[in-house]
Design a protein around this motif. Structure first.
Motif, short mmCIF file in Angstrom:
data_model
loop_
_atom_site.label_atom_id
_atom_site.label_comp_id
_atom_site.label_asym_id
_atom_site.label_seq_id
_atom_site.Cartn_x
_atom_site.Cartn_y
_atom_site.Cartn_z
N ARG A 183 -4.17 4.77 -1.49
CA ARG A 183 -5.23 4.97 -0.50
C ARG A 183 -6.60 5.12 -1.13
N PRO A 201 0.39 15.07 1.79
CA PRO A 201 1.69 14.44 2.03
C PRO A 201 2.52 15.13 3.11
N SER A 207 -4.15 9.88 -3.84
CA SER A 207 -3.26 8.74 -3.63
C SER A 207 -3.84 7.49 -4.27
N GLY A 247 0.68 3.87 -7.93
CA GLY A 247 1.47 5.05 -7.63
C GLY A 247 2.86 4.98 -8.22
N TYR A 305 -5.16 12.95 0.03
CA TYR A 305 -4.44 13.05 1.30
C TYR A 305 -3.38 14.14 1.20
N GLU A 317 -6.26 12.85 5.62
CA GLU A 317 -7.04 12.39 4.48
C GLU A 317 -8.30 13.24 4.33
#
Length: 329
Positions: free
Chosen positions: A18, A24, A15, A91, A22, A29
């Motif tokens: 983040r 989804p 991510s 992202g 992680y 995490e």
């Protein structure tokens, strides 16, 4: 290889928001566990067993059946293992937001140009780059002049002084990037710069999970001329700056010599949005670290004519109204 969540078995991805891996599916995490598979021309997805067509230089892709992100071991290891990588900092959702913000005032773009369906097709790609380091010795030899002008009474005097100019500089160039992808246009990849190289980090395959990727398509010696040309231009500019202040300069000799050279294979993050309109492809590229966008919006001629017609009708209506008001007066 594939990274699967040890909690729920879902595909764990990296991510950018983040700055970590992680899941989804369960939102855990750092729960990914590596699962290896065999890589061939037709790759068997280790998650669903489906056959995934892999192009010649692909190092990471997505299974069309189960949507899991696959990384091909032998294309990120051994001779193809990158030394450094800048992980994605932006992202997909933020990338879509940036594109909409940049092109929202393009009134004549096709209606679906910024639609969710179209923008959702964009891909995050780790593009292969060669990074060149040069330690150089640069020398300039020339003749400069300085002109002094003054007046005495009605007479103007001009004095020209000649100087021998000799400059020697030791210049260290670091991280001159040249893309090593045949698929990506060189001019556009050059425009993706600058990157913040302070975020270069040691390569680990986890960063590629969730994105597409390529191994280098061309050897370092094949594309080095682009790096040397850029280095030569910058060195020449710094030499010029070193002897600024003369009215004229005549060059007698300029020499740029490379004393030491190092090359590193690295991956840089690029988002690519391919929009097709009336059979023509309009590519857009976004720097996955800085958000810089390169691309031009297509023009919908139908919307242009519709706008012109509406504008013309408004003008005619205004003129008629003015004529009526004039006649009443």
């Amino acid at each position: 290889m594939i990274f699967k969540c040890k909690n729920c078995g879902g595909n764990v991805v990296y991510s950018p928001e983040r700055h970590t891996m992680y899941c989804p599916y369960c939102d855990a995490e750092n729960s990914g566990e590596r699962e290896d598979g065999n890589t061939e021309a037709l790759t068997i997805c280790p998650n669903c067993g489906g056959e995934v067509q892999v192009e010649l230089h692909t190092s990471a892709t997505q299974c069309p059946y189960c949507d899991c992100h696959l990384i091909f071991d032998e294309r990120v290891e051994g001779r193809y293992q990158p030394q450094k990588i800048i992980p994605f900092q932006m992202g997909k959702e933020n990338c879509k937001k940036s594109i909409r913000e940049k092109f929202k005032k393009c009134l004549f773009a096709p209606i679906d140009f910024l639609s969710e369906v179209r923008l959702n097709s964009m891909q995050g790609i780790y593009v292969p780059y060669w990074f060149y380091d040069y330690d150089t010795w640069c020398e300039f030899l020339g003749e400069g002049t300085k002109v002094r002008v003054w007046r005495s009474g009605n007479t103007e005097y001009r004095e020209t002084s000649f100087y021998q100019i000799h400059r020697e500089l030791e210049i260290a160039f670091r991280n001159i990037p040249v893309d090593a992808s045949v698929q990506m246009p060189d001019q556009v990849m050059d425009l993706m710069a600058p990157f913040d190289y302070s975020q270069l980090t040691d390569f680990v395959p986890e960063y590629m999970s969730g994105f597409y990727g390529e191994k280098y398509n061309m050897e370092a010696v094949e594309v080095e001329e682009r790096a040397r040309s850029r280095m030569g231009q910058d060195a020449g500019r710094m030499l010029v700056e070193s002897y600024a202040g003369y009215n004229t300069v005549r060059s007698q000799r300029q020499d740029i010599r490379v004393n030491h050279r190092e090359v590193a294979f690295c991956l840089l993050p690029i988002w690519r949005y391919l929009y097709t309109y009336k059979g023509k492809e309009y590519p857009f590229y976004v720097n996955g670290q800085t958000g810089k966008i390169v691309g031009a919006a297509p023009l919908d001629k139908g919307r242009v004519w519709a706008y012109a017609g509406t504008f013309g009708s408004c003008v005619m209506a205004t003129l008629l109204l003015l004529l009526l008001l004039t006649s009443w007066l």
